[in-house]
Write a protein that holds these residues in place. Structure first.
Motif, PDB file in Angstrom:
ATOM      1  N   PRO A 191       0.835  -1.212   0.000  1.00 50.92           N
ATOM      2  CA  PRO A 191       0.000   0.000   0.000  1.00 50.92           C
ATOM      3  C   PRO A 191       0.868   1.259   0.000  1.00 50.92           C
ATOM      4  O   PRO A 191       1.976   1.258   0.539  1.00 50.92           O
ATOM      5  CB  PRO A 191      -0.792  -0.126   1.310  1.00 50.92           C
ATOM      6  N   GLU A 192       0.346   2.289  -0.592  1.00 51.16           N
ATOM      7  CA  GLU A 192       1.065   3.564  -0.617  1.00 51.16           C
ATOM      8  C   GLU A 192       0.962   4.282   0.721  1.00 51.16           C
ATOM      9  O   GLU A 192       1.867   5.010   1.123  1.00 51.16           O
ATOM     10  CB  GLU A 192       0.525   4.460  -1.731  1.00 51.16           C
ATOM     11  N   ARG A 193      -0.174   4.093   1.404  1.00 48.47           N
ATOM     12  CA  ARG A 193      -0.370   4.764   2.695  1.00 48.47           C
ATOM     13  C   ARG A 193      -0.996   3.774   3.678  1.00 48.47           C
ATOM     14  O   ARG A 193      -1.733   2.881   3.293  1.00 48.47           O
ATOM     15  CB  ARG A 193      -1.309   5.978   2.560  1.00 48.47           C
ATOM     16  N   VAL A 194      -0.684   3.985   4.951  1.00 44.50           N
ATOM     17  CA  VAL A 194      -1.330   3.245   6.025  1.00 44.50           C
ATOM     18  C   VAL A 194      -1.942   4.274   6.974  1.00 44.50           C
ATOM     19  O   VAL A 194      -1.248   5.183   7.440  1.00 44.50           O
ATOM     20  CB  VAL A 194      -0.319   2.362   6.796  1.00 44.50           C
ATOM     21  N   TYR A 195      -3.246   4.163   7.223  1.00 45.85           N
ATOM     22  CA  TYR A 195      -3.940   5.116   8.081  1.00 45.85           C
ATOM     23  C   TYR A 195      -4.130   4.529   9.477  1.00 45.85           C
ATOM     24  O   TYR A 195      -4.474   3.348   9.625  1.00 45.85           O
ATOM     25  CB  TYR A 195      -5.311   5.471   7.487  1.00 45.85           C
ATOM     26  N   VAL A 196      -3.917   5.345  10.477  1.00 49.46           N
ATOM     27  CA  VAL A 196      -4.065   4.924  11.866  1.00 49.46           C
ATOM     28  C   VAL A 196      -4.975   5.913  12.578  1.00 49.46           C
ATOM     29  O   VAL A 196      -4.807   7.127  12.427  1.00 49.46           O
ATOM     30  CB  VAL A 196      -2.693   4.871  12.578  1.00 49.46           C
ATOM     31  N   ALA A 197      -5.958   5.384  13.315  1.00 47.85           N
ATOM     32  CA  ALA A 197      -6.852   6.244  14.079  1.00 47.85           C
ATOM     33  C   ALA A 197      -7.103   5.624  15.446  1.00 47.85           C
ATOM     34  O   ALA A 197      -7.155   4.396  15.572  1.00 47.85           O
ATOM     35  CB  ALA A 197      -8.178   6.429  13.335  1.00 47.85           C
ATOM     36  N   PRO A 198      -7.245   6.441  16.477  1.00 50.45           N
ATOM     37  CA  PRO A 198      -7.517   5.890  17.821  1.00 50.45           C
ATOM     38  C   PRO A 198      -8.941   5.359  17.920  1.00 50.45           C
ATOM     39  O   PRO A 198      -9.842   5.809  17.207  1.00 50.45           O
ATOM     40  CB  PRO A 198      -7.294   7.091  18.736  1.00 50.45           C
ATOM     41  N   VAL A 199      -9.147   4.402  18.787  1.00 52.02           N
ATOM     42  CA  VAL A 199     -10.472   3.848  19.063  1.00 52.02           C
ATOM     43  C   VAL A 199     -10.843   4.221  20.485  1.00 52.02           C
ATOM     44  O   VAL A 199     -10.042   4.076  21.404  1.00 52.02           O
ATOM     45  CB  VAL A 199     -10.463   2.308  18.897  1.00 52.02           C
ATOM     46  N   LEU A 200     -12.071   4.696  20.681  1.00 49.23           N
ATOM     47  CA  LEU A 200     -12.505   5.041  22.029  1.00 49.23           C
ATOM     48  C   LEU A 200     -12.454   3.803  22.915  1.00 49.23           C
ATOM     49  O   LEU A 200     -12.812   2.706  22.486  1.00 49.23           O
ATOM     50  CB  LEU A 200     -13.933   5.590  21.994  1.00 49.23           C
ATOM     51  N   PRO A 201     -11.987   3.931  24.152  1.00 48.95           N
ATOM     52  CA  PRO A 201     -11.839   2.758  25.025  1.00 48.95           C
ATOM     53  C   PRO A 201     -13.089   1.911  25.143  1.00 48.95           C
ATOM     54  O   PRO A 201     -13.029   0.688  25.139  1.00 48.95           O
ATOM     55  CB  PRO A 201     -11.451   3.380  26.374  1.00 48.95           C
ATOM     56  N   GLU A 202     -14.267   2.576  25.206  1.00 50.55           N
ATOM     57  CA  GLU A 202     -15.503   1.804  25.384  1.00 50.55           C
ATOM     58  C   GLU A 202     -15.891   1.026  24.122  1.00 50.55           C
ATOM     59  O   GLU A 202     -16.749   0.142  24.175  1.00 50.55           O
ATOM     60  CB  GLU A 202     -16.659   2.748  25.797  1.00 50.55           C
ATOM     61  N   LYS A 203     -15.254   1.313  22.984  1.00 51.94           N
ATOM     62  CA  LYS A 203     -15.573   0.599  21.737  1.00 51.94           C
ATOM     63  C   LYS A 203     -14.497  -0.407  21.354  1.00 51.94           C
ATOM     64  O   LYS A 203     -14.654  -1.132  20.361  1.00 51.94           O
ATOM     65  CB  LYS A 203     -15.779   1.605  20.606  1.00 51.94           C
ATOM     66  N   GLN A 204     -13.403  -0.446  22.093  1.00 51.49           N
ATOM     67  CA  GLN A 204     -12.278  -1.307  21.706  1.00 51.49           C
ATOM     68  C   GLN A 204     -12.655  -2.777  21.644  1.00 51.49           C
ATOM     69  O   GLN A 204     -12.174  -3.517  20.793  1.00 51.49           O
ATOM     70  CB  GLN A 204     -11.108  -1.116  22.673  1.00 51.49           C
ATOM     71  N   SER A 205     -13.539  -3.216  22.518  1.00 52.32           N
ATOM     72  CA  SER A 205     -13.900  -4.649  22.547  1.00 52.32           C
ATOM     73  C   SER A 205     -14.620  -5.083  21.284  1.00 52.32           C
ATOM     74  O   SER A 205     -14.695  -6.264  20.979  1.00 52.32           O
ATOM     75  CB  SER A 205     -14.766  -4.941  23.779  1.00 52.32           C
ATOM     76  N   ARG A 206     -15.212  -4.122  20.525  1.00 49.96           N
ATOM     77  CA  ARG A 206     -15.966  -4.472  19.319  1.00 49.96           C
ATOM     78  C   ARG A 206     -15.111  -4.405  18.049  1.00 49.96           C
ATOM     79  O   ARG A 206     -15.582  -4.664  16.954  1.00 49.96           O
ATOM     80  CB  ARG A 206     -17.180  -3.539  19.183  1.00 49.96           C
ATOM     81  N   PHE A 207     -13.830  -4.032  18.207  1.00 51.65           N
ATOM     82  CA  PHE A 207     -12.953  -3.945  17.046  1.00 51.65           C
ATOM     83  C   PHE A 207     -12.091  -5.189  16.964  1.00 51.65           C
ATOM     84  O   PHE A 207     -11.589  -5.682  17.973  1.00 51.65           O
ATOM     85  CB  PHE A 207     -12.059  -2.699  17.135  1.00 51.65           C
ATOM     86  N   HIS A 208     -11.915  -5.711  15.749  1.00 53.01           N
ATOM     87  CA  HIS A 208     -11.101  -6.904  15.533  1.00 53.01           C
ATOM     88  C   HIS A 208     -10.161  -6.641  14.353  1.00 53.01           C
ATOM     89  O   HIS A 208     -10.525  -5.975  13.425  1.00 53.01           O
ATOM     90  CB  HIS A 208     -11.963  -8.130  15.235  1.00 53.01           C
TER      91      HIS A 208
END
Length: 208
Positions: A191-208
């Protein structure tokens, strides 16, 4: 018999070698604690190790340390009887073949730590690495060689201990055959770019 002779024969004697051994062990604990790690002295059934270090890492919150579960076994020796070929830059420590074989077969990293009374310094060796790098390690006289500058065991050894635990043990069994199914895909392009964004602590459990 004179009273003092009779009393002397009834005394429980603490050998000088024991005092030296305790002095070496006593130096290890504050050194490990200075790394903010855990030192557990082996108090029972010691047949080749005197204790263990559990490495700790700083918590992400910055509040104290957290245990990593990474364990290093330690065999400690203390006194000039464990120092031969002593010079300004190096020395050697005699060991037995039984100990070398035992440490080689342990499924955890093993440190051989020597307290050098004349230098008032602890020195250490990663036994498994030393055996792998020393072709004649099992040829008499059996000794572990130390460099007095590179092998000092103090708080600055922390990073080296972390690196020691990052080395994965060998897990390849040469006497077992099995069919390998792989899901490795060909990399066509990066990839030409990699994007990084923070996840709110209360939503972290729903991210995989």
């Amino acid at each position: 018999a004179p009273l003092h002779t009779l009393m002397s024969s009834l005394e429980k004697v603490v050998p000088k070698s024991k005092l030296s051994e305790w002095k070496g062990l006593d130096r290890i604990a504050p050194t490990v604690h200075g790394m903010e790690c855990i030192w557990r002295e082996q108090e029972k059934d010691d047949i080749g190790v005197d204790g263990e270090i559990e490495l700790c890492r700083p918590r992400q919150s910055g509040d104290g340390m957290a245990g990593t579960g990474k364990i290093i076994k330690v065999q400690s020796k203390s006194g000039m009887s464990y120092v031969v070929k002593d010079g300004p830059d190096s020395f050697a420590s005699p060991v037995s073949e039984k100990d070398l074989r035992y440490w080689q077969d342990l499924n955890l990293p093993v440190l051989y730590v020597v307290y050098h009374p004349a230098d008032d310094v602890l020195y250490w060796k990663d036994v498994k690495a030393y055996l792998a790098e020393t072709p004649d390690a099992f040829e008499p006289p059996l000794r572990i060689e130390f460099d007095k500058e590179a092998d000092r065991f103090d708080e600055s050894s922390y990073d080296a201990l972390l690196d020691l635990c990052e080395v994965a043990p060998e897990r390849v069994a040469l006497d077992i055959e099995e069919t390998l199914y792989t899901n490795v895909l060909e990399v066509v392009r990066l990839p030409e770019r990699v994007y990084v964004a923070p996840v709110l602590p209360e939503k972290q459990s729903r991210f995989h």
